[in-house]
Motif scaffolding. Sequence first.
Motif, PDB file in Angstrom:
ATOM      1  N   PHE A 302       0.820  -1.208   0.000  1.00 49.60           N
ATOM      2  CA  PHE A 302       0.000   0.000   0.000  1.00 49.60           C
ATOM      3  C   PHE A 302       0.852   1.255   0.000  1.00 49.60           C
ATOM      4  O   PHE A 302       1.877   1.339   0.687  1.00 49.60           O
ATOM      5  CB  PHE A 302      -0.964   0.012   1.198  1.00 49.60           C
ATOM      6  N   ASP A 303       0.384   2.224  -0.772  1.00 40.77           N
ATOM      7  CA  ASP A 303       0.986   3.547  -0.794  1.00 40.77           C
ATOM      8  C   ASP A 303       0.135   4.381   0.179  1.00 40.77           C
ATOM      9  O   ASP A 303      -0.889   4.951  -0.205  1.00 40.77           O
ATOM     10  CB  ASP A 303       0.911   4.094  -2.229  1.00 40.77           C
ATOM     11  N   TRP A 304       0.538   4.403   1.439  1.00 37.22           N
ATOM     12  CA  TRP A 304      -0.294   5.010   2.479  1.00 37.22           C
ATOM     13  C   TRP A 304      -0.507   6.493   2.274  1.00 37.22           C
ATOM     14  O   TRP A 304      -1.569   7.032   2.566  1.00 37.22           O
ATOM     15  CB  TRP A 304       0.300   4.735   3.872  1.00 37.22           C
ATOM     16  N   LYS A 305       0.509   7.173   1.719  1.00 36.18           N
ATOM     17  CA  LYS A 305       0.363   8.610   1.449  1.00 36.18           C
ATOM     18  C   LYS A 305      -0.760   8.848   0.439  1.00 36.18           C
ATOM     19  O   LYS A 305      -1.592   9.739   0.601  1.00 36.18           O
ATOM     20  CB  LYS A 305       1.681   9.174   0.891  1.00 36.18           C
ATOM     21  N   LYS A 306      -0.730   8.045  -0.610  1.00 37.81           N
ATOM     22  CA  LYS A 306      -1.750   8.197  -1.647  1.00 37.81           C
ATOM     23  C   LYS A 306      -3.138   7.859  -1.095  1.00 37.81           C
ATOM     24  O   LYS A 306      -4.126   8.544  -1.382  1.00 37.81           O
ATOM     25  CB  LYS A 306      -1.429   7.283  -2.833  1.00 37.81           C
ATOM     26  N   LEU A 307      -3.182   6.817  -0.277  1.00 36.90           N
ATOM     27  CA  LEU A 307      -4.466   6.427   0.312  1.00 36.90           C
ATOM     28  C   LEU A 307      -5.002   7.544   1.211  1.00 36.90           C
ATOM     29  O   LEU A 307      -6.194   7.867   1.192  1.00 36.90           O
ATOM     30  CB  LEU A 307      -4.290   5.118   1.101  1.00 36.90           C
ATOM     31  N   ILE A 376      -8.374   4.495   6.720  1.00 38.36           N
ATOM     32  CA  ILE A 376      -9.255   5.319   5.879  1.00 38.36           C
ATOM     33  C   ILE A 376     -10.216   6.127   6.758  1.00 38.36           C
ATOM     34  O   ILE A 376     -10.415   7.328   6.548  1.00 38.36           O
ATOM     35  CB  ILE A 376     -10.040   4.428   4.883  1.00 38.36           C
ATOM     36  N   THR A 377     -10.805   5.466   7.755  1.00 35.04           N
ATOM     37  CA  THR A 377     -11.750   6.174   8.627  1.00 35.04           C
ATOM     38  C   THR A 377     -11.031   7.284   9.406  1.00 35.04           C
ATOM     39  O   THR A 377     -11.555   8.402   9.536  1.00 35.04           O
ATOM     40  CB  THR A 377     -12.443   5.186   9.583  1.00 35.04           C
ATOM     41  N   ALA A 378      -9.823   7.004   9.878  1.00 37.67           N
ATOM     42  CA  ALA A 378      -9.075   8.021  10.633  1.00 37.67           C
ATOM     43  C   ALA A 378      -8.721   9.212   9.738  1.00 37.67           C
ATOM     44  O   ALA A 378      -8.875  10.372  10.142  1.00 37.67           O
ATOM     45  CB  ALA A 378      -7.819   7.394  11.241  1.00 37.67           C
ATOM     46  N   CYS A 379      -8.266   8.948   8.524  1.00 31.63           N
ATOM     47  CA  CYS A 379      -7.951  10.054   7.597  1.00 31.63           C
ATOM     48  C   CYS A 379      -9.219  10.842   7.297  1.00 31.63           C
ATOM     49  O   CYS A 379      -9.196  12.082   7.229  1.00 31.63           O
ATOM     50  CB  CYS A 379      -7.365   9.531   6.288  1.00 31.63           C
ATOM     51  N   GLY A 380     -10.323  10.110   7.113  1.00 33.13           N
ATOM     52  CA  GLY A 380     -11.599  10.759   6.828  1.00 33.13           C
ATOM     53  C   GLY A 380     -12.021  11.666   7.976  1.00 33.13           C
ATOM     54  O   GLY A 380     -12.502  12.784   7.761  1.00 33.13           O
ATOM     55  N   ARG A 381     -11.812  11.187   9.193  1.00 35.77           N
ATOM     56  CA  ARG A 381     -12.157  11.997  10.382  1.00 35.77           C
ATOM     57  C   ARG A 381     -11.330  13.281  10.429  1.00 35.77           C
ATOM     58  O   ARG A 381     -11.845  14.348  10.787  1.00 35.77           O
ATOM     59  CB  ARG A 381     -11.913  11.200  11.660  1.00 35.77           C
ATOM     60  N   GLU A 382     -10.055  13.139  10.088  1.00 35.02           N
ATOM     61  CA  GLU A 382      -9.199  14.337  10.066  1.00 35.02           C
ATOM     62  C   GLU A 382      -9.723  15.368   9.076  1.00 35.02           C
ATOM     63  O   GLU A 382      -9.788  16.560   9.363  1.00 35.02           O
ATOM     64  CB  GLU A 382      -7.767  13.954   9.636  1.00 35.02           C
ATOM     65  N   GLU A 383     -10.103  14.877   7.914  1.00 37.00           N
ATOM     66  CA  GLU A 383     -10.612  15.791   6.891  1.00 37.00           C
ATOM     67  C   GLU A 383     -11.946  16.399   7.345  1.00 37.00           C
ATOM     68  O   GLU A 383     -12.198  17.586   7.134  1.00 37.00           O
ATOM     69  CB  GLU A 383     -10.785  15.043   5.561  1.00 37.00           C
ATOM     70  N   SER A 384     -12.779  15.573   7.970  1.00 34.16           N
ATOM     71  CA  SER A 384     -14.079  16.059   8.425  1.00 34.16           C
ATOM     72  C   SER A 384     -13.890  17.138   9.499  1.00 34.16           C
ATOM     73  O   SER A 384     -14.639  18.123   9.552  1.00 34.16           O
ATOM     74  CB  SER A 384     -14.911  14.886   8.958  1.00 34.16           C
ATOM     75  N   ALA A 385     -12.864  16.968  10.338  1.00 30.98           N
ATOM     76  CA  ALA A 385     -12.560  17.988  11.353  1.00 30.98           C
ATOM     77  C   ALA A 385     -12.082  19.270  10.683  1.00 30.98           C
ATOM     78  O   ALA A 385     -12.473  20.379  11.069  1.00 30.98           O
ATOM     79  CB  ALA A 385     -11.514  17.466  12.327  1.00 30.98           C
ATOM     80  N   ALA A 386     -11.271  19.124   9.639  1.00 34.61           N
ATOM     81  CA  ALA A 386     -10.786  20.309   8.920  1.00 34.61           C
ATOM     82  C   ALA A 386     -11.964  21.028   8.252  1.00 34.61           C
ATOM     83  O   ALA A 386     -12.050  22.262   8.270  1.00 34.61           O
ATOM     84  CB  ALA A 386      -9.742  19.895   7.883  1.00 34.61           C
ATOM     85  N   LEU A 387     -12.879  20.260   7.694  1.00 33.85           N
ATOM     86  CA  LEU A 387     -14.057  20.878   7.067  1.00 33.85           C
ATOM     87  C   LEU A 387     -14.915  21.591   8.117  1.00 33.85           C
ATOM     88  O   LEU A 387     -15.507  22.634   7.845  1.00 33.85           O
ATOM     89  CB  LEU A 387     -14.909  19.815   6.351  1.00 33.85           C
ATOM     90  N   ALA A 388     -14.968  21.011   9.324  1.00 34.22           N
ATOM     91  CA  ALA A 388     -15.780  21.621  10.391  1.00 34.22           C
ATOM     92  C   ALA A 388     -15.240  22.994  10.774  1.00 34.22           C
ATOM     93  O   ALA A 388     -16.017  23.904  11.088  1.00 34.22           O
ATOM     94  CB  ALA A 388     -15.831  20.700  11.609  1.00 34.22           C
ATOM     95  N   VAL A 389     -13.933  23.158  10.745  1.00 33.10           N
ATOM     96  CA  VAL A 389     -13.344  24.457  11.075  1.00 33.10           C
ATOM     97  C   VAL A 389     -13.867  25.514  10.105  1.00 33.10           C
ATOM     98  O   VAL A 389     -14.256  26.606  10.493  1.00 33.10           O
ATOM     99  CB  VAL A 389     -11.792  24.385  11.014  1.00 33.10           C
ATOM    100  N   GLN A 390     -13.923  25.131   8.843  1.00 32.82           N
ATOM    101  CA  GLN A 390     -14.324  26.085   7.819  1.00 32.82           C
ATOM    102  C   GLN A 390     -15.850  26.184   7.668  1.00 32.82           C
ATOM    103  O   GLN A 390     -16.397  27.268   7.464  1.00 32.82           O
ATOM    104  CB  GLN A 390     -13.705  25.618   6.498  1.00 32.82           C
ATOM    105  N   ARG A 391     -16.521  25.053   7.799  1.00 32.62           N
ATOM    106  CA  ARG A 391     -17.945  25.011   7.447  1.00 32.62           C
ATOM    107  C   ARG A 391     -18.861  24.830   8.646  1.00 32.62           C
ATOM    108  O   ARG A 391     -20.072  24.860   8.509  1.00 32.62           O
ATOM    109  CB  ARG A 391     -18.200  23.841   6.475  1.00 32.62           C
ATOM    110  N   GLY A 392     -18.279  24.543   9.788  1.00 29.73           N
ATOM    111  CA  GLY A 392     -19.091  24.278  10.977  1.00 29.73           C
ATOM    112  C   GLY A 392     -19.317  22.783  11.166  1.00 29.73           C
ATOM    113  O   GLY A 392     -19.302  22.018  10.201  1.00 29.73           O
ATOM    114  N   ALA A 393     -19.502  22.398  12.438  1.00 28.87           N
ATOM    115  CA  ALA A 393     -19.787  20.992  12.732  1.00 28.87           C
ATOM    116  C   ALA A 393     -21.210  20.663  12.301  1.00 28.87           C
ATOM    117  O   ALA A 393     -22.029  21.568  12.101  1.00 28.87           O
ATOM    118  CB  ALA A 393     -19.634  20.733  14.227  1.00 28.87           C
ATOM    119  N   PHE A 394     -21.539  19.367  12.199  1.00 27.32           N
ATOM    120  CA  PHE A 394     -22.941  19.022  11.868  1.00 27.32           C
ATOM    121  C   PHE A 394     -23.820  19.500  13.030  1.00 27.32           C
ATOM    122  O   PHE A 394     -23.406  19.482  14.193  1.00 27.32           O
ATOM    123  CB  PHE A 394     -23.092  17.537  11.553  1.00 27.32           C
ATOM    124  N   PRO A 395     -25.033  19.944  12.714  1.00 24.08           N
ATOM    125  CA  PRO A 395     -25.848  20.638  13.723  1.00 24.08           C
ATOM    126  C   PRO A 395     -26.065  19.857  15.025  1.00 24.08           C
ATOM    127  O   PRO A 395     -26.162  20.469  16.082  1.00 24.08           O
ATOM    128  CB  PRO A 395     -27.169  20.880  12.994  1.00 24.08           C
TER     129      PRO A 395
END
Length: 570
Positions: A302-307, A376-395
């Motif tokens: 696996f290419d973990w960076k790419k994943l 994958i789930t952990a990377c996704g969570r990181e991205e979701s946290a980054a999106l929350a900073v900009q867009r707000g957390a889910f209500p």
Amino acid sequence: MGVSENARLVLEKRYLIKDADGKAIESVDGMFQRVAGAIAASDLLHDKNADVERTKKTFYDMMTNLEFLPNSPTLMNAGRPLGQLSACFVLPVEDSMDEIFEAIKQAALIHKSGGGTGFSFSRLRQKGSTVNSTGGVASGPISFMKVFNMATEAVKQGGTRRGANMGILRVDHPDILEFIDCKSNNSEINNFNISVGLTEKFMNAVESGGDYELVDPHTRKVVQKLRARDVFERIVDAAWRNGEPGIIFLDRLNRDNIVPSQGEIESTNPCGEQPLLPYESCNLGSINLTKMLKEEDGVYSFDWKKLERTAKDAVHFLDNVIDANKYPLENIDRVTKQTRKIGLGVMGWADSLLRMGIPYNSQEAVALGEKVMKFITACGREESAALAVQRGAFPLFEESILPQDTPQRNGTISTIAPTGTLSIIAGCSSGVEPVFGYVFIRNIMDGTEMVEVNPILREELEKRGLYSEGLMRRIAKEGTIAHIEELPEDLRRVFVSAHDISPEDHIRMQAAFQRGTDNAVSKTVNFRHDATREEVAEVYSLAFHLGCKGVTIYRDGSRSEQVLNIGKVN
Ligand code: ADP
């Protein structure tokens, strides 16, 4: 673009925009441009200076490289007037005539738009109980399921999808025995998958040999007691006969219900991978793991960076889908946006193992599956946290059970879908399933035959100078390469197919991916034709103890209209 002839045919038939004569007026590339543009445009809702062209390019590249694909409705409908982008919905079915037929209407609207619907029928009063307003007698959940089924049949979805439902009944509903057998004839209730909702109380009673109570949902009174083992055996017997019903573990779904304050989770979408609250919808997307490998001196890993990059871009994509989506009902719009669940998963898992030379039914594969999915789930969570900073957390973030230290944009991140069509488009094995067959022989129209060989097997055989058409025909006929003794031992060990893998090993892989997945895992456990009922029962218990959220089994040859056949030349 590197899509196969097969993929092109599927896309032309169902995904590309057509004119009034049914001729495609969009190219495959045009479809990906359309989807990338429509989904990237959601960035503007949060930042009017967003570089949409750049996001569009990222999304376009990841789809055309076949590294990531969103679920079918997104490919079909993004950037078009219909604009319904989700695969999964759950609708409530309440115990009144009004509400039952309201649910049928809502389901019809969803089916028309390409989505699939799940329902729990557990709130409907039992067959034979009285109806106050008329003094008549209630006909019970199964009779209403037939009405839902007919409505689905009638909608037939002009040119896209046929409509798929999940029907769930709790094991403590008084009509449970009728439900267990309601699909013993597969042509009945044919637009439904059905699953029994098992409780932990019930499973404990099965293990201890005790009784459990059936409760009328209308009066909440205990109406009967049954021996749990008898009912369990009935479920096993029905599933052994023709694959239905499946089972889901309700308490486990609710332990992962991120907003218990909003009520219980009672149902999943049609293929079982997405538990949802009533009126919630979810859009899915899948990473093609075969594109996440790197090669060094002929050795793949696996290419973990790419994943990581792909998982993060995919989460950005799926969060944008929630805003670009045109929901079929106002309620669905509102409820979906309260938790903003997304379902990022994988496909091409079995093919990736072949590349790496790891047998699917090995401890190494199970450990790696868990690692990949958790990553994958952990990377996704990181991205979701980054999106929350900009867009707000889910209500509903603050009333959710998620750790409160890092706001999240999305209530759930990951789900493993079957990827029935997506895997054809991407040209890889589906979801986390093993390869079903390595060689298929198809008859084409003019009477000639076409031999279709798993590309990784073909490459490996050619490399070793072992490829021949005769051998391919033999593999097609036997359905597996495990017993072909002339082939080197290492090949026979790695190139296992669904039927070479024991049902226990199927479950171990499902459980491994479940440990890394917020929602659930779509998986079918294959049994050989001569498997016994006891073997099925053992697999159910194993799934329960390993933390799976549900089980679907299929015994080879147990249905007349089986889709995939081993050893049968189509
Ligand atoms: P795809 O590969 O086409 O994106 P999947 O096979 O991964 O779809 O299925 C994912 C989900 O999509 C299913 O669980 C179901 O909710 C929905 N779905 C699949 N097929 C249909 C269908 N024919 N009609 C409606 N919904 C469907």
